[in-house]
Design a protein around this motif. Structure first.
Motif, PDB file in Angstrom:
ATOM      1  N   HIS A  64      20.077 -12.889   1.010  1.00  0.00           N
ATOM      2  CA  HIS A  64      19.523 -11.920   0.066  1.00  0.00           C
ATOM      3  C   HIS A  64      20.650 -11.301  -0.773  1.00  0.00           C
ATOM      4  CE1 HIS A  64      15.788 -12.546   2.224  1.00  0.00           C
ATOM      5  NE2 HIS A  64      16.475 -12.358   3.341  1.00  0.00           N
ATOM      6  N   GLY A  65      20.413 -10.147  -1.386  1.00  0.00           N
ATOM      7  CA  GLY A  65      21.431  -9.514  -2.220  1.00  0.00           C
ATOM      8  C   GLY A  65      20.927  -9.214  -3.620  1.00  0.00           C
TER       9      GLY A  65
ATOM     10  N   GLY B 211      15.831  -8.092   0.934  1.00  0.00           N
ATOM     11  CA  GLY B 211      15.476  -8.682   2.216  1.00  0.00           C
ATOM     12  C   GLY B 211      14.593  -7.729   2.996  1.00  0.00           C
TER      13      GLY B 211
ATOM     14  N   LYS C  45      20.075  -6.952   3.088  1.00  0.00           N
ATOM     15  CA  LYS C  45      21.154  -7.493   2.252  1.00  0.00           C
ATOM     16  C   LYS C  45      22.492  -6.832   2.570  1.00  0.00           C
ATOM     17  CE  LYS C  45      20.660  -4.367  -1.752  1.00  0.00           C
ATOM     18  NZ  LYS C  45      20.573  -4.304  -3.229  1.00  0.00           N
TER      19      LYS C  45
ATOM     20  N   ASP D   8      27.442  -6.994  -3.539  1.00  0.00           N
ATOM     21  CA  ASP D   8      25.980  -6.954  -3.635  1.00  0.00           C
ATOM     22  C   ASP D   8      25.558  -7.590  -4.950  1.00  0.00           C
ATOM     23  OD1 ASP D   8      23.314  -6.444  -3.310  1.00  0.00           O
ATOM     24  OD2 ASP D   8      23.455  -4.318  -3.859  1.00  0.00           O
TER      25      ASP D   8
ATOM     26  N   HIS E 295      21.521 -13.348   8.682  1.00  0.00           N
ATOM     27  CA  HIS E 295      20.270 -12.672   8.338  1.00  0.00           C
ATOM     28  C   HIS E 295      19.971 -11.584   9.358  1.00  0.00           C
ATOM     29  CE1 HIS E 295      18.481 -15.033   4.971  1.00  0.00           C
ATOM     30  NE2 HIS E 295      19.410 -15.894   5.367  1.00  0.00           N
TER      31      HIS E 295
END
Length: 265
Positions: free
Chosen positions: A11-12, A17, A26, A54, A78
């Motif tokens: 994610h990010g 997420g 994230k 990020d 994760h």
């Protein structure tokens, strides 16, 4: 490429997420990656990263980057959701190398006091299915479980998860780990001894998690270290290389209403 690894922080950017209790997946994934990356580079392992800030970096881009890196191992970090508890590893279970690494990751995460839901087949996951090297996706804890997330709800703990994963990668590659790093290392007067501020020992993980939560509610740090030999979950409020600093923390913990003592290693 020998002794090289591709690390992905899931994610990010615009994609947080999973979320829960003020935490964003994230952010946890990124801190875990940074902790793992630093420890691997300390051991001269070549590290390729999907991101170190990020930013938007979807799974399709991650897979392209992993393949282009030429690394012989790809790991995706994760954080789980759905109300469960514990660590999970996903890999192609028909690949012995994927299973071997997954079990190593499980071993080192359990040393932090986390329980495990096991190693599972991940061929339904794009990251596992489409990479050309051995690939594993790791779920460290459940973000929406206010007990399970105690193991990673601070940056220091998230980076400690990364160090645990780094130990697994090093063992997988046959590289000897260069000793332990204190949870909060002092910047002066290095010593071979580590002084830990102990705030309880429990036979059940739930008891240790409750104590960590109480410490954090009092504005203190708390983490769990599992002793496989003693089968105890030990709660600590810091680890130091200078005794005076450990003593200061012990007094602070006692002033907050907890029993505490200092152990030496």
């Amino acid at each position: 490429m020998a002794n090289s690894v591709f690390l992905s922080a899931g994610h990010g950017g615009n994609d947080p997420g999973a979320v829960g209790y003020g935490l964003k997946e994230k952010d946890i994934n990124l801190q875990t990656l940074l902790g793992c990356k630093a420890e691997l580079e300390r051991h001269n392992v070549k590290v390729f990263s999907s991101r170190t800030t990020d930013e938007n970096d979807g799974v399709y881009e991650e897979v392209r980057e992993a393949i282009a890196s030429g690394a012989n191992l790809a790991i995706s970090f994760h954080t789980n959701a759905g109300g469960g508890n514990g660590f999970e590893a996903y890999c192609n279970t028909s690949n012995p190398d994927g299973v071997r690494f997954s079990k190593l990751a499980e071993k080192y995460i359990k040393e932090l006091g986390q329980n495990s839901r096991g190693v599972k087949d991940g061929m339904h996951l794009y990251f596992i299915r489409k990479t050309t090297m051995t690939a594993v996706l790791l779920e460290c804890f459940f973000i929406d479980n206010d007990t399970d997330n105690n193991i990673g709800d601070t940056k220091a703990e998230q980076r400690a998860l990364g160090v645990a994963y780094a130990k697994a990668i090093l063992e997988y590659m046959g590289i000897t780990y260069k000793g332990n790093t204190p949870d909060k290392p002092d910047t002066v007067s290095p010593s071979k001894k580590i002084y830990r501020v102990q705030v309880g020992a429990y036979s059940k993980k739930a008891g240790a998690q409750k104590q960590v939560k109480a410490l954090k509610a009092a504005g203190l740090e708390g983490s769990i270290r599992y002793s496989a030999k003693e089968k105890l979950y030990r709660v600590q409020a810091g680890a130091y290389t200078v005794y005076a600093n450990a003593e200061k923390m012990k007094e602070k913990v006692i002033a907050a209403g907890f029993a505490a003592f200092i152990s030496e290693e």
